[in-house]
Design a protein around this motif. Sequence first.
Motif, PDB file in Angstrom:
ATOM      1  N   ILE A  20       8.206  40.714  36.236  1.00  9.54           N
ATOM      2  CA  ILE A  20       8.786  42.052  36.106  1.00  9.54           C
ATOM      3  C   ILE A  20       9.566  42.360  37.381  1.00  9.54           C
ATOM      4  O   ILE A  20       9.004  42.351  38.475  1.00  9.54           O
ATOM      5  CB  ILE A  20       7.677  43.110  35.927  1.00  9.54           C
ATOM      6  CG1 ILE A  20       6.782  42.751  34.736  1.00  9.54           C
ATOM      7  CG2 ILE A  20       8.270  44.497  35.789  1.00  9.54           C
ATOM      8  CD1 ILE A  20       5.423  43.421  34.778  1.00  9.54           C
ATOM      9  N   VAL A  21      10.856  42.630  37.229  1.00  9.52           N
ATOM     10  CA  VAL A  21      11.690  42.999  38.373  1.00  9.52           C
ATOM     11  C   VAL A  21      12.058  44.465  38.209  1.00  9.52           C
ATOM     12  O   VAL A  21      12.535  44.879  37.147  1.00  9.52           O
ATOM     13  CB  VAL A  21      12.953  42.117  38.460  1.00  9.52           C
ATOM     14  CG1 VAL A  21      13.835  42.555  39.620  1.00  9.52           C
ATOM     15  CG2 VAL A  21      12.566  40.652  38.603  1.00  9.52           C
ATOM     16  N   ALA A 124       2.404  40.612  43.544  1.00 12.51           N
ATOM     17  CA  ALA A 124       3.843  40.417  43.741  1.00 12.51           C
ATOM     18  C   ALA A 124       4.247  39.084  43.111  1.00 12.51           C
ATOM     19  O   ALA A 124       3.407  38.266  42.747  1.00 12.51           O
ATOM     20  CB  ALA A 124       4.168  40.422  45.236  1.00 12.51           C
ATOM     21  N   ALA A 125       5.555  38.892  43.008  1.00 11.36           N
ATOM     22  CA  ALA A 125       6.065  37.671  42.377  1.00 11.36           C
ATOM     23  C   ALA A 125       7.239  37.083  43.155  1.00 11.36           C
ATOM     24  O   ALA A 125       8.267  36.748  42.598  1.00 11.36           O
ATOM     25  CB  ALA A 125       6.453  37.951  40.930  1.00 11.36           C
ATOM     26  N   GLY A 126       7.100  37.006  44.487  1.00  9.26           N
ATOM     27  CA  GLY A 126       8.082  36.310  45.286  1.00  9.26           C
ATOM     28  C   GLY A 126       9.268  37.117  45.775  1.00  9.26           C
ATOM     29  O   GLY A 126      10.154  36.579  46.427  1.00  9.26           O
ATOM     30  N   ALA A 127       9.290  38.416  45.476  1.00  6.49           N
ATOM     31  CA  ALA A 127      10.355  39.300  45.962  1.00  6.49           C
ATOM     32  C   ALA A 127       9.750  40.680  46.161  1.00  6.49           C
ATOM     33  O   ALA A 127       8.708  40.996  45.581  1.00  6.49           O
ATOM     34  CB  ALA A 127      11.513  39.362  44.964  1.00  6.49           C
ATOM     35  N   ASN A 129      10.557  43.366  44.980  1.00  5.78           N
ATOM     36  CA  ASN A 129      10.646  44.224  43.803  1.00  5.78           C
ATOM     37  C   ASN A 129      10.259  43.465  42.531  1.00  5.78           C
ATOM     38  O   ASN A 129      10.707  43.806  41.439  1.00  5.78           O
ATOM     39  CB  ASN A 129      12.054  44.809  43.668  1.00  5.78           C
ATOM     40  CG  ASN A 129      13.099  43.740  43.425  1.00  5.78           C
ATOM     41  OD1 ASN A 129      12.928  42.579  43.799  1.00  5.78           O
ATOM     42  ND2 ASN A 129      14.190  44.121  42.795  1.00  5.78           N
ATOM     43  N   ALA A 130       9.403  42.460  42.668  1.00  2.00           N
ATOM     44  CA  ALA A 130       8.989  41.659  41.513  1.00  2.00           C
ATOM     45  C   ALA A 130       7.470  41.526  41.490  1.00  2.00           C
ATOM     46  O   ALA A 130       6.826  41.454  42.541  1.00  2.00           O
ATOM     47  CB  ALA A 130       9.632  40.274  41.568  1.00  2.00           C
TER      48      ALA A 130
END
Length: 162
Positions: A20-21, A124-127, A129-130
């Motif tokens: 999700i971004v 989080a997912a590596g950014a 805002n992700a």
Amino acid sequence: MSLESVRTFFSLKAPEIDVIVTEQSSATVQLAAEAHGVDADQIAKTICLRAGDETMLVVMSGMSRLDNRKFRDRFGPKPRMLGGDEVVALTSHPVGGVCPFGLATPLPVYCDVSLKRHAIVVPAAGAINAAVRIAPDHMAELTGAVWIDVAQEQVAVSDTPA
């Protein structure tokens, strides 16, 4: 590159999970909770630590704090948080987007039992805002994490006066 490595990780290991971004930053626990409409404790924060010669990731619930004594009892040496540049070099993820998925360097991953308070957590997912929504046990399974108990005990707050 970091967000892409996380997307690749999920496409290979758990294609049913969407990254999700968001437009807004989710670089802190509070910002992430607001961006994803969850309680702050459901945010699964990932911290990069060094204990002696071992560098590791510890994932814990958003409102939990590391208990140094529990950590030393489990690992021996006192934990030391790594600086931002070192974290990026080891994980490929920026501070605020660090997660146990799609790592540049294989690192041991530990999940704190504080995550088990929730059916779904949002790491989080590596950014910055992700993120992803995932069951704690599934996250541990996908990352090969070991369950540990290194969070400070949470004290229940009562609404009734003493």
